[in-house]
Design an enzyme around this catalytic site. Structure first.
Site, PDB file in Angstrom:
ATOM      1  N   HIS A 159     -25.913 -20.904  -7.682  1.00 25.27           N
ATOM      2  CA  HIS A 159     -24.771 -20.628  -8.553  1.00 25.27           C
ATOM      3  C   HIS A 159     -24.626 -21.807  -9.508  1.00 25.27           C
ATOM      4  O   HIS A 159     -24.780 -22.955  -9.112  1.00 25.27           O
ATOM      5  CB  HIS A 159     -23.506 -20.451  -7.713  1.00 25.27           C
ATOM      6  CG  HIS A 159     -22.363 -19.868  -8.479  1.00 25.27           C
ATOM      7  ND1 HIS A 159     -21.655 -20.593  -9.409  1.00 25.27           N
ATOM      8  CD2 HIS A 159     -21.805 -18.633  -8.453  1.00 25.27           C
ATOM      9  CE1 HIS A 159     -20.706 -19.827  -9.921  1.00 25.27           C
ATOM     10  NE2 HIS A 159     -20.769 -18.642  -9.369  1.00 25.27           N
ATOM     11  N   ASP A 160     -24.316 -21.521 -10.775  1.00 23.24           N
ATOM     12  CA  ASP A 160     -24.249 -22.622 -11.739  1.00 23.24           C
ATOM     13  C   ASP A 160     -23.182 -23.642 -11.358  1.00 23.24           C
ATOM     14  O   ASP A 160     -23.373 -24.849 -11.533  1.00 23.24           O
ATOM     15  CB  ASP A 160     -24.043 -22.108 -13.164  1.00 23.24           C
ATOM     16  CG  ASP A 160     -22.823 -21.217 -13.321  1.00 23.24           C
ATOM     17  OD1 ASP A 160     -22.178 -20.910 -12.305  1.00 23.24           O
ATOM     18  OD2 ASP A 160     -22.515 -20.835 -14.459  1.00 23.24           O
ATOM     19  N   THR A 161     -22.067 -23.173 -10.789  1.00 25.06           N
ATOM     20  CA  THR A 161     -21.040 -24.119 -10.352  1.00 25.06           C
ATOM     21  C   THR A 161     -21.536 -24.955  -9.181  1.00 25.06           C
ATOM     22  O   THR A 161     -21.212 -26.144  -9.072  1.00 25.06           O
ATOM     23  CB  THR A 161     -19.748 -23.386  -9.954  1.00 25.06           C
ATOM     24  OG1 THR A 161     -19.344 -22.532 -11.026  1.00 25.06           O
ATOM     25  CG2 THR A 161     -18.627 -24.361  -9.642  1.00 25.06           C
ATOM     26  N   THR A 178     -15.371 -22.488 -21.338  1.00 25.94           N
ATOM     27  CA  THR A 178     -14.565 -21.376 -21.834  1.00 25.94           C
ATOM     28  C   THR A 178     -13.575 -20.936 -20.762  1.00 25.94           C
ATOM     29  O   THR A 178     -12.398 -20.680 -21.026  1.00 25.94           O
ATOM     30  CB  THR A 178     -15.466 -20.197 -22.238  1.00 25.94           C
ATOM     31  OG1 THR A 178     -16.395 -20.641 -23.236  1.00 25.94           O
ATOM     32  CG2 THR A 178     -14.649 -19.037 -22.784  1.00 25.94           C
ATOM     33  N   ASN A 215     -10.423 -20.209  -9.916  1.00 26.21           N
ATOM     34  CA  ASN A 215     -10.722 -20.006 -11.332  1.00 26.21           C
ATOM     35  C   ASN A 215      -9.442 -20.158 -12.144  1.00 26.21           C
ATOM     36  O   ASN A 215      -8.394 -19.595 -11.779  1.00 26.21           O
ATOM     37  CB  ASN A 215     -11.300 -18.611 -11.558  1.00 26.21           C
ATOM     38  CG  ASN A 215     -12.652 -18.445 -10.921  1.00 26.21           C
ATOM     39  OD1 ASN A 215     -13.575 -19.183 -11.213  1.00 26.21           O
ATOM     40  ND2 ASN A 215     -12.778 -17.485 -10.027  1.00 26.21           N
TER      41      ASN A 215
END
Length: 287
Positions: A31-33, A54, A91
Site C-alpha cells: 500500500h502506498d501509505t 490531495t 482519512n
C-alpha cells in the site's frame, strides 16, 4: 507475502531484452501509505504521521490492532505494515479544497503557484473565519466553484466572509490545520497517549504555511519531509531485505540523513486554542 520477502529475480527474457543484470525482486509494503510510513524519518518516541496530499491520512504505528467501539465510531482503520506492525489511522481532508480553488482561479485568468498561495495566506488576516474541513462535510467534497462555496459557508454560519484569494487560502489552510488537531485529539484519546512529534510526509509537506499552522493548531512539533516518502520507504525496505540496512531503526536513520527536513514549532498557542474552540462549534452547527 510479508514485506521484505525476496520473491526471486527479474525474468531472464526481460534481462536479455533490456540488457539488465540479475536484479532481485522484493515484496515491499504494497500500500502506498505503508511505504510512506516506512519512509518517515522518525526517532524513537511517541510520534504520529500525516501523509499529506490531495487527501490526507493521519495515524500512528501501534503493535496491535485497536478494535474498540470508539475506534469504530470515529471511523478509524487498522492496516498491516512491516514486520507485523499496525498503522492505526483515519482519512482526513487534504489540499483538495485549495487545489479546486486554484483550478477555478486559473480558469478565470488568475494563475498562482502553490508556493504563491501559501505566501499569500501567510500574509493575510489570521482567523477571519473557518470552514468545516472534515471529510464528512459534503460542501467541499466535489469539483466546482470552491471559492463561492467557501464564502457561502461562512455567510451561512454567521462569520466574516473572505474577499480575495489570500483570505480564502488562509481560511482553507487554517481550517485544515484545525481539522488535523481534531483528528489528532481523537487518536490520542483512543491510544491513551500524547503525540510528541508529528511527521508530515508527501507532497503536502512542501506547504510551509500549512506545516506551521498544523504545528500551532496541534501544539506539537512538526517535522516536514521527505516529499517522496512512498518511494523512499519502498527503496529502503528493499535495502533492508537485501541486508544493506540492519533494521527499521537504521532505515529511519538513513532517511533522516538523506533528505532535507524542516522543523516547525507551535506559535501563538492561546490564539489557536481559541480558534479551535470556534472551529469545533462551527463544525458541529454546520453538520
Amino acid at each position: 507475502v510479508a514485506p521484505g520477502t525476496r520473491l526471486g529475480s527479474l525474468h531472464p527474457s526481460l534481462r536479455e531484452e533490456l540488457g539488465l543484470p540479475d536484479i532481485p525482486v522484493f515484496a515491499v509494503c504494497c500500500h502506498d501509505t505503508g511505504s510512506a510510513v516506512m519512509g518517515v524519518p522518525a526517532t524513537e518516541g511517541n510520534w504520529a504521521f500525516l501523509s499529506s496530499g490531495t487527501w490526507s491520512i493521519l495515524g500512528k504505528e501501534v503493535p496491535e490492532p485497536i478494535i474498540t467501539d470508539e475506534a469504530l465510531r470515529f471511523n478509524c482503520s487498522n492496516e498491516g505494515g512491516y514486520a507485523g506492525s499496525i498503522r492505526f489511522l483515519k482519512n482526513i481532508m487534504g489540499l483538495w479544497i485549495l487545489q479546486e480553488c486554484r483550478r477555478y482561479w486559473m480558469e478565470h485568468g488568475r494563475a498562482y503557484s502553490y508556493e504563491e498561495l501559501g505566501a499569500m495566506a501567510a500574509s493575510a488576516e489570521p482567523f477571519l473565519a473557518c470552514i468545516d474541513a472534515s471529510i464528512d462535510c459534503s460542501d467541499f467534497l466535489f469539483p466546482g466553484n470552491m471559492p463561492e462555496r467557501i464564502v457561502a459557508f461562512c455567510k451561512r454560519t454567521g462569520q466574516k466572509c473572505p474577499e480575495n484569494e489570500a483570505q480564502i487560502s488562509r481560511v482553507i489552510l487554517e481550517s485544515l490545520a484545525l481539522e488535523c488537531r481534531a483528528t489528532l485529539d481523537i487518536l490520542e484519546r483512543i491510544i491513551d497517549g500524547r503525540v510528541d512529534v508529528l511527521h508530515i510526509v508527501g507532497g503536502g509537506s512542501q506547504n510551509a504555511t500549512l506545516a506551521q499552522f498544523t504545528a500551532s493548531a496541534t501544539r506539537t512539533m512538526v517535522v516536514a519531509g521527505p516529499t517522496e516518502a512512498t518511494t523512499v520507504g519502498n527503496i529502503l525496505v528493499q535495502a533492508m531485505a537485501s541486508g544493506e540496512i540492519s533494521d527499521t531503526t537504521e532505515l529511519r536513520q538513513v532517511c533522516r540523513s538523506s533528505f532535507p527536513l524542516v522543523v516547525y514549532q507551535p506559535k501563538d498557542a492561546c490564539a489557536w486554542e481559541s480558534q479551535y474552540e470556534k472551529y469545533l462549534r462551527i463544525r458541529t452547527s454546520a453538520g
